[in-house]
Design an enzyme around this catalytic site. Sequence first.
Site, PDB file in Angstrom:
ATOM      1  N   PHE A  32       2.588 -18.523 -29.137  1.00 15.21           N
ATOM      2  CA  PHE A  32       3.864 -19.006 -28.158  1.00 15.21           C
ATOM      3  C   PHE A  32       4.617 -20.121 -29.131  1.00 15.21           C
ATOM      4  CE2 PHE A  32       0.946 -17.379 -24.954  1.00 15.21           C
ATOM      5  CZ  PHE A  32       2.050 -17.082 -23.853  1.00 15.21           C
ATOM      6  N   SER A  33       4.098 -20.598 -30.211  1.00 15.00           N
ATOM      7  CA  SER A  33       4.517 -21.756 -30.437  1.00 15.00           C
ATOM      8  C   SER A  33       4.139 -22.123 -32.054  1.00 15.00           C
ATOM      9  CB  SER A  33       4.046 -23.121 -29.575  1.00 15.00           C
ATOM     10  OG  SER A  33       2.535 -23.029 -29.940  1.00 15.00           O
ATOM     11  N   THR A  34       4.733 -23.193 -32.556  1.00 17.38           N
ATOM     12  CA  THR A  34       4.379 -23.496 -33.608  1.00 17.38           C
ATOM     13  C   THR A  34       4.106 -25.030 -33.601  1.00 17.38           C
ATOM     14  OG1 THR A  34       6.581 -24.184 -34.391  1.00 17.38           O
ATOM     15  CG2 THR A  34       5.616 -22.171 -35.479  1.00 17.38           C
ATOM     16  N   VAL A  35       3.010 -25.567 -34.165  1.00 13.13           N
ATOM     17  CA  VAL A  35       2.521 -27.126 -33.741  1.00 13.13           C
ATOM     18  C   VAL A  35       2.623 -27.874 -35.026  1.00 13.13           C
ATOM     19  CG1 VAL A  35       0.744 -28.405 -32.899  1.00 13.13           C
ATOM     20  CG2 VAL A  35       0.882 -26.160 -31.912  1.00 13.13           C
ATOM     21  N   LYS A  50       4.092 -29.548 -30.165  1.00 16.16           N
ATOM     22  CA  LYS A  50       4.104 -27.768 -29.884  1.00 16.16           C
ATOM     23  C   LYS A  50       5.589 -27.560 -29.453  1.00 16.16           C
ATOM     24  CE  LYS A  50       1.740 -24.512 -27.002  1.00 16.16           C
ATOM     25  NZ  LYS A  50       0.563 -24.437 -26.459  1.00 16.16           N
ATOM     26  N   ASP A 158      -9.083 -19.624 -19.950  1.00 20.81           N
ATOM     27  CA  ASP A 158      -9.337 -19.223 -21.361  1.00 20.81           C
ATOM     28  C   ASP A 158     -10.419 -20.100 -22.028  1.00 20.81           C
ATOM     29  OD1 ASP A 158      -9.168 -17.346 -23.356  1.00 20.81           O
ATOM     30  OD2 ASP A 158      -7.383 -18.252 -24.179  1.00 20.81           O
TER      31      ASP A 158
HETATM   32  P1  ATP Z   1      -2.066 -19.274 -28.282  1.00 15.66           P
HETATM   33  O1  ATP Z   1      -1.527 -18.036 -29.139  1.00 15.66           O
HETATM   34  O2  ATP Z   1      -3.429 -19.542 -28.602  1.00 15.66           O
HETATM   35  O3  ATP Z   1      -1.751 -19.080 -26.889  1.00 15.66           O
HETATM   36  P2  ATP Z   1      -0.175 -21.513 -28.443  1.00 15.66           P
HETATM   37  O4  ATP Z   1       1.212 -21.147 -28.930  1.00 15.66           O
HETATM   38  O5  ATP Z   1      -0.336 -21.739 -27.089  1.00 15.66           O
HETATM   39  O6  ATP Z   1      -1.197 -20.618 -28.935  1.00 15.66           O
HETATM   40  P3  ATP Z   1      -1.871 -23.930 -29.007  1.00 15.66           P
HETATM   41  O7  ATP Z   1      -3.107 -22.866 -28.811  1.00 15.66           O
HETATM   42  O8  ATP Z   1      -1.731 -24.731 -27.996  1.00 15.66           O
HETATM   43  O9  ATP Z   1      -0.554 -22.799 -29.009  1.00 15.66           O
HETATM   44  O10 ATP Z   1      -1.875 -24.479 -30.353  1.00 15.66           O
HETATM   45  C1  ATP Z   1      -1.665 -23.505 -31.803  1.00 15.66           C
HETATM   46  C2  ATP Z   1      -2.647 -24.193 -32.603  1.00 15.66           C
HETATM   47  O11 ATP Z   1      -2.122 -25.662 -32.965  1.00 15.66           O
HETATM   48  C3  ATP Z   1      -4.112 -24.692 -32.340  1.00 15.66           C
HETATM   49  O12 ATP Z   1      -4.903 -23.434 -32.520  1.00 15.66           O
HETATM   50  C4  ATP Z   1      -4.338 -25.734 -33.494  1.00 15.66           C
HETATM   51  O13 ATP Z   1      -4.781 -25.351 -34.656  1.00 15.66           O
HETATM   52  C5  ATP Z   1      -3.199 -26.410 -33.374  1.00 15.66           C
HETATM   53  N1  ATP Z   1      -2.949 -27.678 -32.376  1.00 15.66           N
HETATM   54  C6  ATP Z   1      -2.737 -27.472 -31.169  1.00 15.66           C
HETATM   55  N2  ATP Z   1      -2.659 -28.596 -30.570  1.00 15.66           N
HETATM   56  C7  ATP Z   1      -2.919 -29.506 -31.310  1.00 15.66           C
HETATM   57  C8  ATP Z   1      -3.246 -30.888 -31.397  1.00 15.66           C
HETATM   58  N3  ATP Z   1      -3.034 -31.813 -30.370  1.00 15.66           N
HETATM   59  N4  ATP Z   1      -3.817 -31.351 -32.488  1.00 15.66           N
HETATM   60  C9  ATP Z   1      -3.904 -30.863 -33.557  1.00 15.66           C
HETATM   61  N5  ATP Z   1      -3.691 -29.476 -33.817  1.00 15.66           N
HETATM   62  C10 ATP Z   1      -3.411 -28.829 -32.574  1.00 15.66           C
HETATM   63 MG    MG Z   2      -1.616 -20.847 -25.543  1.00 18.85          MG
END
Ligand code: ATP
Ligand code: MG
Length: 510
Positions: A32-35, A50, A158
Amino acid sequence: DYKPGGYHPAFRGETYNHGRYILVRKLGWGHFSTVWLARDTVTNAHVAMKVVRSDKVYTEAALDEIKLLRRVSTRNGSVEGFYDASKHILNLLDSFNHSGPNGKHVVMVFEVLGENLLALIKKYEHRGIPVMYVKQIAKQLLLGLDYMHRKCGVIHTDIKPENVLMEVGDVEAIVKMVELLDKQKRDQRKFQRRATKTSIDSPTVTANSSRSSTSASLERSTTRRLRRHTLITGSQPLPSPISSTNFFEMKAQMMGQSLPRPMPPSTKNNVNNVNVSGGEEEQITNSLSSLEISTFTDERTEDEVSRELDVIQIKIADLGNACWYDEHYTNSIQTREYRSPEVILGSEWGCSADIWSAACLIFELLTGDFLFEPDEGHSYTKDDDHIAQMIELLGDIPSRLLNTGRHARTFFNSKGQLRNISKLKYWPLKEVLREKYKFSDEDAHNISDFLLPMLSLDPQGRADAGGMVNHPWLDGTVGLEAVKLSDRKLYESGVDIPGWCQEVAGQPRH
Ligand code: ATP
Ligand code: MG
Ligand code: MG
């Protein structure tokens, strides 16, 4: 994916929310995103940002995620005189929109955390994490889930190692080090460029903790028959060595100073956690140790430091798939290995689905292996295999589930027998722990006593998180010895919790 509707092309030094946040470095990414790591110029501390893809579906999902995050926020968690379990859930600090070339992106701001639990499992080379740490993680996880379910009416859906993050002791010290190393690398590249007059950009090093089921099964798979019928003896395959050049692993190494070293590998192939190949890698290791010394010898005694680091603080993260007790967004929930029987069978589900996943996760921490690792075969599907493994471990599927499960007839004939798998080898959890994982009789007894109530095949009878916090196995949890929930009873199911095993009907207004 960096196109209109996709990820935002963020860059070092970019500012967000009217200049409040300045971007430092990529931390990770997901579907969904880059963090990103960013500096908050108001508090002068670092945060994790995020940045969500700009498509309508992602934007809408992100707005739901924000609502759920606000509900579980620390602001709602603290009640005078009670344990504040909201601290075991990743806290949303801020959210806003950010416009860029690919559209308008929702941005969520969080505290910076460290490695996820899968990294910890790998650190111990899939041989299991020391029980002392498992107890700390389990107790905090259960406290966090109890808060989510009972106080917030939120279901995570999840729970798995990748979605539970560990806290790092001193974020600012680590950021300082990482910035130094990043600068060193940039300078080095500039120098090399000048020297050779050719650009030799190395790819951005980032961490991504999410694993696809294929890569996971490549790492750990044994065939279904082997797993169910054979004791696997001897050493397990070693994980590939990890590089110390990314942010998460540097943090993990700092944390690692307080964790007991994993058992030395029994093979000659001495795989260290750090892939030191000389040159740059060595420099990184050196600056890591000097930083540790300068950070930790200043004000605190060694004893204080080791006591503090002995407590692994964890937080439940990624509410991107979460929902409300009275508003489920989909029935396709949970990652395969952590999926509950009611979800596979198409029966009603609720908060109790998280408890099933939590038990699978705790088993995995203890042993380094998935509790269930279904695979498909010539004549059976992954679901068939998954249900067969559950029966072998836990006994027959209760008739209530067979009668209410919309897919039950796909797997079972009218006599209640599995259609596609006939030979089952029953192997109860306690025996698995003793025979396969070599736990003592007493430990195997206590652990299965702790896990089995959470693995009740019928979600109606499944023990709730709050009651399990009071289990004697967790009595000696370092740092949380005195924590008990007086308003929950050990082993009691959560049927009194709204939405425990079905979506509550009504007009939800979230
Ligand atoms: P998914 O495909 O799992 O749904 P997503 O786009 O919803 O991913 P997240 O899982 O929230 O995103 O975050 C992606 C990655 O960023 C995490 O796996 C982790 O490596 C890093 N990350 C997220 N939040 C944090 C945080 N608060 N501090 C440090 N790293 C983080
Ligand atoms: Mg997610
Ligand atoms: Mg995730």
